[in-house]
Design an enzyme around this catalytic site. Sequence first.
Site, PDB file in Angstrom:
ATOM      1  N   ASP A 180       9.263   5.036   4.156  1.00  0.00           N
ATOM      2  CA  ASP A 180       9.444   5.940   3.410  1.00  0.00           C
ATOM      3  C   ASP A 180      10.564   5.923   2.618  1.00  0.00           C
ATOM      4  OD1 ASP A 180       6.895   7.045   4.497  1.00  0.00           O
ATOM      5  OD2 ASP A 180       7.624   9.038   5.037  1.00  0.00           O
ATOM      6  N   ARG A 233      -1.611   4.604   2.146  1.00  0.00           N
ATOM      7  CA  ARG A 233      -0.471   4.528   1.535  1.00  0.00           C
ATOM      8  C   ARG A 233       0.328   3.187   1.283  1.00  0.00           C
ATOM      9  NH1 ARG A 233       2.589   9.926   4.403  1.00  0.00           N
ATOM     10  NH2 ARG A 233       1.010  11.177   3.836  1.00  0.00           N
TER      11      ARG A 233
END
Length: 345
Positions: A180, A233
Amino acid sequence: MTENLLVRRAARRPVAVALAGTLAVTLTAVMVAGTGPARAVPPSTGALPSAVGQPDGFASVDALGQNGTTGGVGGPVVTATNADDFLEYIDTVGPMTIRVQGTIRISSKQGVRPNKTIIGVGSNATIDGGGLDFYRSYNVIVQNLNFTNAEDDAVNVGQESHHIWIDHNRFTGAVDGSVDVVRGADYVTVSWNHFDHADKSMLISHSDGAASTDVGHLKVSIHHNFFDNSRQRHPRVRFGEPVHVYNNYFLGNELYGVASTENAGVLVEGNYFENVPYPLHSASGYADSGPGRAVQRNNIFVNSGVPETAGSVVEPRTYYAYQLDPPAGVPASVRAGAGTGRISG
């Protein structure tokens, strides 16, 4: 992990510590600059490079007081074979190359101070159960590591961290994200990694409400990664621009490939999509997030859906030069080169 927690954890430790495992050396007390207390650092255990190769993409850009990303160059080289030593090393102030040997079992996300290279030895070096956290950190290289079963994120680049290079790793089994990049982080390159049946591979900006911290930041290069039957993602982006997704191999991604939302600007080029029903979301947004901007060019789609594009995107060449590989050769080159054991730590 917050900055205060890092400082408190450092303060609990003595200035000189006894190192266990295969590293039997005498500590030399060295005063080093930084936000934490002075700390004893071991001398180098060998004349090894601080990383294998040089970063490209955004991690190579001179900005924010950094001349690219050099990691632990100029500091000692140490070897971690157990969790205690590993946690001590990543929390040490000053440059250091940390060679990881065997399996290191940690919990939660553990803070990494600036100017570090963390590199696995061989193909089996593993961080299991926990992950790495970057909180106002910078100039860090993470290479040749297997990240398995992280109870949260495997790698969290957050809170204004910058110049982070994540290269030639393998990610599997993370409860949340594999990688992330959030909360105003910048100048990050994610290259030649194997996302092996991961669920949430990569999130760029954590929330639809993060415009105040993220607009103008989150410049990320993502190239030559193997998104191997990972679900979603790859990445999902809010606000960041440009996010440059190129020469990756997308295989069997169940939910989608790339999503650009909340006015992010994403360039998707030279990739190979195979069995990906929704290769690119943008104009329609995704889930509860509003629409983003996305340009796609020179990609190959095999048994895959039609990419959704919208608007224009700042060209990455504004920041750095790069050479695009022919997309037809991407599956072979990425299968051969991505993940651990492809470089010598």
